[in-house]
Design an enzyme around this catalytic site. Structure first.
Site, PDB file in Angstrom:
ATOM      1  N   CYS A 119       0.810  -1.227   0.000  1.00  0.00           N
ATOM      2  CA  CYS A 119       0.000   0.000   0.000  1.00  0.00           C
ATOM      3  C   CYS A 119       0.838   1.269   0.000  1.00  0.00           C
ATOM      4  CB  CYS A 119      -0.937   0.015   1.205  1.00  0.00           C
ATOM      5  SG  CYS A 119      -2.278  -1.168   1.042  1.00  0.00           S
TER       6      CYS A 119
HETATM    7  N1  COA Z   1     -19.746  -9.110   8.206  1.00  0.00           N
HETATM    8  C1  COA Z   1     -20.159  -9.381   9.468  1.00  0.00           C
HETATM    9  N2  COA Z   1     -19.321  -9.621  10.479  1.00  0.00           N
HETATM   10  C2  COA Z   1     -18.002  -9.603  10.225  1.00  0.00           C
HETATM   11  C3  COA Z   1     -17.496  -9.339   8.939  1.00  0.00           C
HETATM   12  C4  COA Z   1     -18.428  -9.090   7.905  1.00  0.00           C
HETATM   13  N3  COA Z   1     -18.032  -8.830   6.650  1.00  0.00           N
HETATM   14  N4  COA Z   1     -16.156  -9.400   8.999  1.00  0.00           N
HETATM   15  C5  COA Z   1     -15.823  -9.689  10.243  1.00  0.00           C
HETATM   16  N5  COA Z   1     -16.939  -9.831  11.001  1.00  0.00           N
HETATM   17  C6  COA Z   1     -17.029 -10.185  12.428  1.00  0.00           C
HETATM   18  C7  COA Z   1     -15.834 -10.960  12.876  1.00  0.00           C
HETATM   19  O1  COA Z   1     -15.970 -12.320  12.578  1.00  0.00           O
HETATM   20  C8  COA Z   1     -15.854 -10.681  14.360  1.00  0.00           C
HETATM   21  O2  COA Z   1     -16.797 -11.526  14.961  1.00  0.00           O
HETATM   22  P1  COA Z   1     -16.535 -12.137  16.430  1.00  0.00           P
HETATM   23  O3  COA Z   1     -16.477 -10.940  17.335  1.00  0.00           O
HETATM   24  O4  COA Z   1     -17.721 -12.999  16.631  1.00  0.00           O
HETATM   25  O5  COA Z   1     -15.233 -12.853  16.332  1.00  0.00           O
HETATM   26  C9  COA Z   1     -16.367  -9.238  14.452  1.00  0.00           C
HETATM   27  O6  COA Z   1     -17.043  -8.993  13.209  1.00  0.00           O
HETATM   28  C10 COA Z   1     -15.276  -8.223  14.635  1.00  0.00           C
HETATM   29  O7  COA Z   1     -14.247  -8.509  13.680  1.00  0.00           O
HETATM   30  P2  COA Z   1     -12.922  -7.687  13.650  1.00  0.00           P
HETATM   31  O8  COA Z   1     -12.020  -8.265  12.595  1.00  0.00           O
HETATM   32  O9  COA Z   1     -12.375  -7.570  15.025  1.00  0.00           O
HETATM   33  O10 COA Z   1     -13.469  -6.273  13.163  1.00  0.00           O
HETATM   34  P3  COA Z   1     -12.730  -4.895  13.154  1.00  0.00           P
HETATM   35  O11 COA Z   1     -13.545  -3.952  13.929  1.00  0.00           O
HETATM   36  O12 COA Z   1     -11.285  -4.998  13.477  1.00  0.00           O
HETATM   37  O13 COA Z   1     -12.825  -4.478  11.625  1.00  0.00           O
HETATM   38  C11 COA Z   1     -11.308  -4.344   9.736  1.00  0.00           C
HETATM   39  C12 COA Z   1     -12.154  -5.234  10.629  1.00  0.00           C
HETATM   40  C13 COA Z   1     -10.606  -5.193   8.724  1.00  0.00           C
HETATM   41  C14 COA Z   1     -12.249  -3.366   9.044  1.00  0.00           C
HETATM   42  C15 COA Z   1     -10.318  -3.537  10.598  1.00  0.00           C
HETATM   43  O14 COA Z   1      -9.629  -4.380  11.478  1.00  0.00           O
HETATM   44  C16 COA Z   1      -9.285  -2.808   9.778  1.00  0.00           C
HETATM   45  O15 COA Z   1      -9.613  -2.012   8.923  1.00  0.00           O
HETATM   46  N6  COA Z   1      -8.008  -3.018  10.102  1.00  0.00           N
HETATM   47  C17 COA Z   1      -6.907  -2.366   9.419  1.00  0.00           C
HETATM   48  C18 COA Z   1      -6.916  -2.815   8.039  1.00  0.00           C
HETATM   49  C19 COA Z   1      -5.862  -2.208   7.203  1.00  0.00           C
HETATM   50  O16 COA Z   1      -5.645  -1.043   7.189  1.00  0.00           O
HETATM   51  N7  COA Z   1      -5.198  -3.024   6.465  1.00  0.00           N
HETATM   52  C20 COA Z   1      -4.252  -2.570   5.572  1.00  0.00           C
HETATM   53  C21 COA Z   1      -4.502  -3.324   4.325  1.00  0.00           C
HETATM   54  S1  COA Z   1      -3.426  -2.767   3.154  1.00  0.00           S
END
Ligand code: COA
Length: 375
Positions: free
Chosen positions: A158
């Site tokens: 990225c």
């Molecule tokens: N729909 C419904 N539920 C979902 C889901 C979806 N698409 N994706 C994940 N969940 C659930 C998970 O399974 C988890 O359930 P649990 O609590 O029963 O285990 C819950 O939602 C929370 O998941 P989590 O991964 O902790 O969510 P989050 O708040 O961290 O959000 C991201 C996820 C990916 C949006 C976030 O972590 C993020 O943006 N991180 C940084 C990403 C980034 O910048 N990456 C760089 C890439 S280049």
């Protein structure tokens, strides 16, 4: 030569033809998950397998700020039995898909700069998802433009845009190029895991281009001095993709899901945000600038909460959209292109002397930024 003698004289953006809303994406993955659960019902009933969870559009927008994304192919992504784009093979005599995305973005950027394609003598492709090993996509683009000089591809995930901008600045400072085009053709949909609900919503496709030249040569009506660039890396496996040239020879069983994007999102969030805050603060300190003196932050577009936290860490308060514009709501995470899309779409109202920071961060970990000032 100081980097301030290098200016950005144009930017361009190619937006793919198809947009996919969260609701559309969720509908197709839900069909796929329900079919998988039905096919494995007897194993799930005896506890031999866990049922897969269906995704939720409300969660996606709340967790990420993403409402939709653009893609090069929509049918394949939304086909519940495929969940990946259709990208038809092209012959050696046909323009490659990344070059095809790059050319309109480059032409827009060159028009802003008041330059012709044949004046370009350096093309740097910086992106996360290169479509082939070689010849370099940048060399194909160089030929299609009728440019002279040299070209190469680089990948810092990225952060590829800010790292490749820095490579262009360095080439201009050391005299190895006179007119640089940096281009970021991101077909993230080719390496996104649309079958996994934790990841399926994250990415979108787009391509950005930037023209760089020495201030003494620039003729553009709008110019942005690159006051200072900073690049930083720290090894981490929290965002990883094991696709590579050794895959065909690897002994042992590999999970195919390792050959596309995967991440531990919470870990990335917790580890990267403070690193980026420190990175931007050090950049500004080195230029003896106060954060309050920065008119706009064009941040990497991965997650809205992440950007708010980073801008808050730098400014001491939550930024408004004017200070840190958001494009990820429509584009999602376009990997390296994100911060450049924000710069491209949200700089028209700034005036001479205004300062801004272009900053990207991602896998590696890698963080890159340029402090720029409108002339
Ligand atoms: N729909 C419904 N539920 C979902 C889901 C979806 N698409 N994706 C994940 N969940 C659930 C998970 O399974 C988890 O359930 P649990 O609590 O029963 O285990 C819950 O939602 C929370 O998941 P989590 O991964 O902790 O969510 P989050 O708040 O961290 O959000 C991201 C996820 C990916 C949006 C976030 O972590 C993020 O943006 N991180 C940084 C990403 C980034 O910048 N990456 C760089 C890439 S280049």
């Amino acid at each position: 030569m100081p980097s301030a003698d290098v200016v950005i004289t144009g930017t361009g953006l190619f937006t793919p033809p198809y947009s996919i809303s969260n609701a559309e994406l969720v509908a197709s993955l839900t069909v796929s998950v329900n079919e998988w659960n039905a096919a494995h019902a007897s194993e799930i009933a005896v506890g031999a397998r866990e049922a897969r969870q269906v995704p939720d559009a409300e969660f996606i927008e709340k967790a990420s700020g993403i409402k939709s994304r653009f893609v090069m192919n929509k049918d394949g992504v939304l086909d519940p039995h495929r969940l990946r784009p259709h990208l038809p093979l092209r012959g050696e005599d046909e323009l490659g898909l990344q070059a095809e995305m790059a050319l309109p973005a480059i032409h827009e950027a060159l028009a802003q700069a008041g330059r012709r394609p044949d004046e370009v003598d350096c093309v740097i492709v910086g992106c996360s998802n290169l479509q082939r090993a070689y010849p370099a996509v940048a060399i194909e683009i160089q030929a299609a433009l009728g440019a002279s000089g040299w070209a190469y591809d680089m990948n810092v995930a990225c952060s590829s845009a800010t790292f490749s901008i820095q490579s262009g600045v360095d080439a201009l400072c050391n005299g190895s190029a006179n007119l640089v085009v940096v281009v970021n053709p991101e077909i993230t949909s080719g390496h996104n895991n649309f079958a996994m609900r934790d990841h399926h919503f994250i990415f979108g496709d787009a391509c950005t281009a930037i023209v760089l030249e020495r201030a003494a040569d620039a003729i553009a009506s709008e110019q942005w001095e690159v006051l200072r660039g900073r690049l930083q890396t720290k090894f981490s496996n929290a965002i990883r993709n094991d696709f590579g040239f050794l895959n065909p020879s690897e002994d042992g069983e590999r999970d195919p899901m390792e050959l596309v994007f995967r991440q531990r999102g919470q870990q990335v969030f917790k580890e990267v945000c403070p690193m980026v805050v420190g990175h931007i603060r050090e950049q500004l300190d080195a230029l003896t600038l106060e954060p309050s003196g920065v008119r706009r932050f064009w941040l990497h577009q991965a997650n809205l909460k992440m950007n708010q936290l980073i801008a808050k860490g730098v400014l001491g308060r939550v930024p408004n959209e004017d200070e840190a514009p958001v494009i990820l709501d429509r584009y999602a995470n376009t990997s390296s292109a994100g911060s450049v899309i924000a710069f491209h779409l949200h700089r028209g109202d700034l005036v001479s002397g205004d300062l801004g920071v272009i900053c990207s961060f991602g896998a590696g970990y890698s963080i890159g930024s340029q402090v720029v000032r409108k002339r």
